[in-house]
Design a protein around this motif. Sequence first.
Motif, PDB file in Angstrom:
ATOM      1  N   TRP A  53       0.813  -1.211   0.000  1.00  0.00           N
ATOM      2  CA  TRP A  53       0.000   0.000   0.000  1.00  0.00           C
ATOM      3  C   TRP A  53       0.847   1.262   0.000  1.00  0.00           C
ATOM      4  CZ3 TRP A  53       1.055   3.068   4.140  1.00  0.00           C
ATOM      5  CH2 TRP A  53       1.562   2.451   5.270  1.00  0.00           C
ATOM      6  N   VAL A 359      -6.655   1.176  -2.090  1.00  0.00           N
ATOM      7  CA  VAL A 359      -6.063   0.618  -0.878  1.00  0.00           C
ATOM      8  C   VAL A 359      -5.644   1.734   0.058  1.00  0.00           C
ATOM      9  CG1 VAL A 359      -4.044  -0.588  -0.004  1.00  0.00           C
ATOM     10  CG2 VAL A 359      -5.302  -1.498  -1.948  1.00  0.00           C
ATOM     11  N   LYS A 360      -5.045   2.773  -0.536  1.00  0.00           N
ATOM     12  CA  LYS A 360      -4.563   3.890   0.249  1.00  0.00           C
ATOM     13  C   LYS A 360      -5.723   4.599   0.957  1.00  0.00           C
ATOM     14  CE  LYS A 360      -0.777   6.904   0.276  1.00  0.00           C
ATOM     15  NZ  LYS A 360       0.036   7.846  -0.393  1.00  0.00           N
TER      16      LYS A 360
END
Length: 374
Positions: A53, A359-360
């Motif tokens: 990530w 995801v971040k």
Amino acid sequence: MAQRVALAEGGNKKTSRVRVAVRLRPCVGNSHEKDEGPCVRGLDSQNLEIVNWRNATETVKYQFDVFHAEQTTQQEVFRSSVKPILQHVLNGQNASVFAYGPTGAGKTHTMLGSQEQPGVIPRAVREVFNLVKAKEEEGGWDYSIGMSYLEIYNEKVLDLLSPGSQDLPIREDKDKNILIPGLTLTTISSFADFDKHFIPASLNRTTASTKLNQRSSRSHAVLLLKVVRTQRDLPHRQQTGKLYLVDLAGSEDNRRTGNQGIRLKESGAINLSLFTLSKVVDSLNSGTAVRVPYRDSKLTRLLQDSLGGSAHSVMITNISPEYEYYFDTFNALNFAAKSKLIVNKPFTRETVAAPVLSVKRTREDHGVRGSVTE
Ligand code: ADP
Ligand code: MG
């Protein structure tokens, strides 16, 4: 870590490592999740990689004793991770198998399974009966098998074979055996006999719904099989071997599940047990710890004589492939890993290329999650 493991095996005070297996379940989500593709995938029988990530051009590669890819059957998991340790229980040694991982990742599937796909528990019980039968035919010893079934809920030990019982104390005898006075121990003489006691007791398990998963289990379910063998001839020596089969509470970060009040208190207790378990496993596997912190939680105190020392233990870490589990998966892998390596290579999506930055975004939602490795 590899060096530390070697030390553990070669050190003076020999204590056994906990074997660590990771099992990735198949995608069971809806089509939207499938479109996004998995965020983790297996490389071979010991290694897997997960999207990093921090940097989408990298993956993080982990190594374990065993990696079970998503198509691995219940039988294969049993044969490779559990069956080899069962024989020791007939020789008066202790063993433990526990399923670790976030809610929804397949712990109960692995341990209990279903009628069509029975898991570790029914397979191990059958196998112990088979092994006992073969040993009795060899002669020399008589065997008897007893079962107990309990849950650790909110740092309380509750007897699932005696519903309504109060928190039971955990004690240690002069030979350093851990025991629970007052815990029901039922003698069983066949698999059918086991099922008769186990199935209704399973229904006694305390489960409460959380935002994350209706069927989320907030307790550790602990099945104990106690195998006592007695020499037929004088001096009628007696040996006891214990096998613990444990379906742990979910390892997810409870900040995500919206737990409050009583639920939050439970979460704290669950985290204490799991946090202590991770410290215990880590210190056993590193071989450098002066003191293994078994006494810091009920779960590890109970497992003290069956985890490390001369015991045979395996932890099956269950993980999910979907992005929505990313940080729970990441944390579980960091708990389980023997080693990890950042690989400078983008995680190739096998299906549609959805933006990796999703995801971040998830991370920002959850603040410091993933910090185990930082
Ligand atoms: P947990 O006990 O960790 O919360 P479950 O065992 O209940 O997770 O699994 C969540 C869902 O995924 C269940 O519907 C289960 O049947 C399914 N599942 C888990 N592992 C597998 C697997 N290896 N193959 C197929 N389905 C699985
Ligand atoms: Mg479960």
